[in-house]
Design a protein around this motif. Structure first.
Motif, PDB file in Angstrom:
ATOM      1  N   SER A 117       0.837  -1.181   0.000  1.00 14.84           N
ATOM      2  CA  SER A 117       0.000   0.000   0.000  1.00 14.84           C
ATOM      3  C   SER A 117       0.876   1.237   0.000  1.00 14.84           C
ATOM      4  O   SER A 117       1.949   1.259   0.598  1.00 14.84           O
ATOM      5  CB  SER A 117      -0.886  -0.006   1.248  1.00 14.84           C
ATOM      6  N   ILE A 170      -3.794   6.028  -1.947  1.00 16.21           N
ATOM      7  CA  ILE A 170      -4.744   6.510  -0.940  1.00 16.21           C
ATOM      8  C   ILE A 170      -5.295   7.877  -1.330  1.00 16.21           C
ATOM      9  O   ILE A 170      -6.509   8.128  -1.247  1.00 16.21           O
ATOM     10  CB  ILE A 170      -4.057   6.568   0.430  1.00 16.21           C
ATOM     11  N   ASP A 223     -10.522   6.380   1.706  1.00 13.08           N
ATOM     12  CA  ASP A 223     -10.063   6.190   3.079  1.00 13.08           C
ATOM     13  C   ASP A 223      -9.955   7.495   3.844  1.00 13.08           C
ATOM     14  O   ASP A 223      -9.427   7.510   4.952  1.00 13.08           O
ATOM     15  CB  ASP A 223      -8.699   5.487   3.066  1.00 13.08           C
ATOM     16  N   VAL A 274      -6.291  10.979   7.202  1.00 13.95           N
ATOM     17  CA  VAL A 274      -6.084   9.590   6.800  1.00 13.95           C
ATOM     18  C   VAL A 274      -5.402   8.841   7.930  1.00 13.95           C
ATOM     19  O   VAL A 274      -4.403   9.327   8.488  1.00 13.95           O
ATOM     20  CB  VAL A 274      -5.218   9.486   5.522  1.00 13.95           C
ATOM     21  N   PHE A 305      -2.261   0.737   6.180  1.00 12.41           N
ATOM     22  CA  PHE A 305      -1.486   0.742   4.937  1.00 12.41           C
ATOM     23  C   PHE A 305       0.021   0.603   5.160  1.00 12.41           C
ATOM     24  O   PHE A 305       0.760   0.349   4.226  1.00 12.41           O
ATOM     25  CB  PHE A 305      -1.752   2.039   4.166  1.00 12.41           C
TER      26      PHE A 305
END
Length: 841
Positions: free
Chosen positions: A722, A727, A733, A782, A787
């Motif tokens: 990730s 993202i 997210d 976030v 991740f």
């Protein structure tokens, strides 16, 4: 569940393929800077991105591993072997296409020129020069305008890639196309270069589409030399930095497939279906010539009706030099010394010439590169056509029906004794036999047995000086260029000269000049490229003469030892010039007395030094960096950018979140993200630097900072990982709260597919400029916990730098944390703990 995973994996493969094609840059996008084709802008490696082969064991990875069953594991195994088959077939067909094209262009060129010179040598010269110019112009135009990364051999770049350095553009699909068609033009145009190095790059480009670059490198060598075992050893010795036994089997299988494909096409072409391409085109110079019946053979009939002959290694006699005396070892050792000296000189001269091109000539633009290549083509044509005109012809020797050698033969196809500018029909021009011919055929002529006194020492010395000079000035031009064939031609020339002296001195009839030519070729390649095992096997495979194995080993060891006394190998020197940061197989001796803490320098993270600074909201916005740090009692600070300081003030609700800055030697800080970070701060940090890994920091109840993982900017391999760009791009997210998504410490599931977190090696990937975010998006947060990689590799600060170096190189790491020595021991793992029985799983 397993069936669903297989279906998802198939869909992911389709999406990955679409990703490859959709992210191929357009022709207007530069692959390399304008100062040099194929050369990076800086020599410190700043234009190179490191590869990361570490498995990101985050929540998504562990969840996917838990769902895998036996059927899925078997599916992955079948897919890998199927990909190896496709790589072998694709590389073999690409090599066949290049060789057929080169042989036909060269054959048409020499046939047309030979027909014209029967009436006028001036007209023949003009036609010869024009054809070469057209072919070379097509090659340099393709490279300079369409695929700049296809220039050169590509082996230093591939070696750097497999060493962990990603040079942008070297594995793109457009690079593959440019490499194939550029090689046809440059080699067919008669330049002093070969197609074998570009074939390695071609195989790597084909394999990169399927994620197995190592298999492609071995396949390229196997296709160039028809040496499958040599291809495997070349990948193991020369280009790869780490190796696994599972990879060995797939690489060997790929090389075997290439050999079958090439042999099939060559068998089909022998019936005249390929124009001028017949038994030539591939480097396979059989100097062994079996004299007795081939009774001890096994035959295996394949579905393609190819006979693979697998002889026992006994019961054969050879029509070449059958034996050698102890007194011949001295001149053979001299050949090794000459190869080491000339090889080291070649490396140094090409380094100077290439550096001058980079710093002066190629900075003037693409037109200069085209003009330069055309001028070198003109010079090469003048030398190869004009020098044989100055050489007197020699009478043909008496015909020998046993040898099957005809004198004279017309130029352009395989054969000795070329009749060129001779007054009589039964004469030949020994200099034209080498110069006015394709490189493969010229090498066959130099390696030929039973042709004593075919060449004069004056002709061989003339060719050696002129071709050596042409090879030096040609290397580094904006065309695909390999150095295997030029090196073989140079070495075989002085090797044959030594053989002539040995024949004259000893006066023995069983001494073959072609044997010494072969040893000379091996010595120059060993002195220039510094390969030993793989080169030894390649030379044996292309000559089919095992009796020469000890002699080849001798000259290779001597030439490599002599060359190492002056400089590094050709590929290492060129990689350094291109700014490719290669990690050698062994660490430097000085590293034994250094620790990981000392290697970090000012980049280490410590709470009591300059490298740990807590910045609060608004602190950097109202005052400069110097005054800010001065008020904090910090002196002798490195230079900071004010805009960098402003972005580190992160306010999470009513709490002030500290950010730890690691000071770099060059003054560029590396930021450690908090677990929950504001989107605006992520964007600002990603835009302000080019770092790929960021430590993720959380805090204990006492407020002490604690590193909880590593989050990546992007993923540059097929491995699941990730990263921040995905993202930001997906936005799914984002959250409004500055608090963790699960206050109890749990991690919510990731709502992404694994294919989103991979960048195929043949694409450019996404960058921060491709992401569009609204003002509302920038105000959101976030949570990085799902991740990040929660278990990155960590070493204690007092570990020796030698151990750190070996760990970093052998595991293919990109980031390595250095931490203070832990005070607690949770357990001890031994070899027995790692031997887990299947029944226990």
């Amino acid at each position: 569940m397993t069936t669903m995973m297989l279906a998802n994996r198939f869909q992911n493969g389709i999406e990955t393929a679409k990703l490859v094609w959709s992210r191929i840059p357009s022709s207007e996008e530069p692959q390399f800077p304008d100062d040099a084709v194929g050369l990076l802008k800086k020599s410190d490696g700043s234009g190179v991105e490191s590869l990361d082969y570490e498995v990101i064991e985050n929540h998504a990875y562990r969840k996917e591993q838990a769902l895998r069953g036996t059927l899925y594991v078997g599916y992955l195994l079948v897919v890998k072997w199927f990909f190896a088959l496709l790589i072998g077939v694709g590389t073999g067909l690409a090599a066949v296409f290049i060789n057929i094209s080169v042989e036909n262009f060269a054959g048409w060129k020499f046939s047309l020129t030979f027909n014209i010179i029967q009436k006028s040598y001036v007209a023949g010269f003009i036609v010869y020069v024009l054809i070469n110019l057209i072919l070379v112009y097509s090659s340099v135009y393709i490279i300079s305008q369409f695929a700049p990364a296809a220039a050169g051999s590509g082996i230093p770049e591939i070696k750097g890639y497999l060493n962990g350095a990603d040079i942008h553009g070297i594995l793109l699909f457009r690079t593959l196309i440019g490499k194939i068609f550029g090689s046809i033009g440059s080699v067919g145009g008669g330049l002093a270069l070969g197609k074998e190095g570009p074939l390695v790059h071609t195989g790597a480009c084909i394999a990169s589409l399927l994620g197995q670059v190592t298999c492609g490198c071995a396949a390229g060598v196997a296709a160039a030399f028809r040496a499958p075992v040599g291809g495997v050893l070349f990948a193991l010795e020369e280009v790869t930095s780490w190796w696994r036994s599972q990879l060995m089997w797939r690489v060997f299988f790929t090389s075997a497939v290439v050999a079958v494909v090439v042999r099939t096409v060559m068998g089909w072409c022998k019936s005249g279906n390929c124009g001028h391409f017949g038994s030539g085109g591939f480097i396979i110079w059989d100097t062994s010539g079996l004299r007795s019946e081939l009774s001890p053979f096994f035959y295996f009939q394949l579905s393609t009706k190819i006979l693979l002959l697998l002889p026992f290694l006994t019961g054969f006699t050879f029509s070449g030099q059958e034996d050698y005396s102890f007194s011949e070892l001295l001149p053979m050792a001299v050949i090794g010394v000459i190869g080491g000296l000339l090889g080291a000189l070649f490396n140094q001269l090409t380094l100077y010439v290439t550096s001058w091109r980079r710093n002066h000539l190629h900075k003037k633009g693409g037109r200069v590169k085209i003009v330069e290549a055309c001028l070198i083509s003109l010079l090469t044509s003048i030398i190869s056509f004009g020098l044989p005109l100055l050489r007197k012809c020699s009478p043909c020797p008496e015909s020998d029906p046993v040898s099957g050698i005809e004198c004279p033969r017309p130029p352009g196809m395989y054969g000795n004794y070329v009749n060129f500018f001779c007054s009589k029909d039964n004469e030949y021009n020994d200099l034209a036999t080498i110069f006015f011919n394709t490189q493969d055929d010229a090498i066959r002529n130099l390696f030929s047995a039973k042709t004593i006194h075919e060449y004069s020492a004056q002709s061989l010395l003339t060719f050696l000086v002129m071709f050596y000079s042409l090879a030096v000035i040609t290397y580094g031009t904006a065309v695909p260029a390999g150095q295997f064939v030029p090196g073989i031609m140079i070495g075989s020339t002085y090797g044959r000269l030594v053989g002539m002296l040995v024949v004259k001195y000893y006066g023995k009839l069983n001494i073959e000049e072609g044997t010494y030519a072969l040893l000379g070729a091996a010595s120059f390649l060993g002195g220039s490229m510094r390969m030993t095992v793989s080169l030894c096997v390649i030379m044996v495979e292309i000559t089919n003469n095992l009796q020469l194995l000890p002699l080849i080993m001798l000259v290779l060891l001597i030439s490599k030892a002599v060359g190492d006394a002056f400089n590094e190998g050709l590929y290492e020197e060129q990689a350094r010039l291109r700014g490719i940061p290669l990690l050698d197989s062994r660490p430097k001796y000085e590293m034994r007395n250094m620790t990981a803490k000392e290697a970090c320098g000012s980049r280490r993270m410590e709470s009591t030094t300059l490298s740990s600074i807590i910045l609060h909201q608004g602190l950097g916005a109202s005052m400069g960096v110097a005054s800010t740090l001065g008020k904090m009692g910090v002196k002798n600070m490195p230079p900071f950018n004010k805009s960098l300081l402003n972005m580190y003030a992160l306010n999470h609700g009513s709490k002030i979140q500290p950010v730890i800055i690691r000071c770099r030697e060059k003054g560029l800080p590396v930021v450690s993200f908090p677990r929950v970070v504001k989107v605006a701060d992520v964007v600002s940090i990603l835009r302000s630097n080019e770092h790929n890994g960021f430590p993720v920091i959380d805090h204990t109840r006492s407020g002490e900072p604690l590193v909880i993982g590593l989050v990546l900017r992007s993923s540059n391999t097929f491995l699941l990982g990730s990263h921040l760009l995905v993202i930001l791009h997906s936005k799914i997210d984002f959250q409004h709260s500055p608090l963790p998504s699960d206050p109890r410490g749990g991690i919510r599931p990731i709502r992404h597919d694994s294919v989103e977190f991979t960048k195929p090696v043949s694409s450019k990937g996404i960058c921060i400029d491709d992401i569009l975010l609204s003002s509302d998006d920038l105000e959101m947060y976030v949570d990085l916990a799902p991740f990040m990689n929660p278990s990155p590799y960590i070493v204690p600060e007092d570990m020796s730098l030698t151990k750190v170096y070996n760990l970093f190189r052998q595991l293919g790491l990109r980031h390595l944390f250095v931490v203070p020595r832990p005070s607690r021991v949770l357990g001890l793992i031994t070899r027995k703990d790692l031997l887990i029985e299947d029944s226990a799983l």
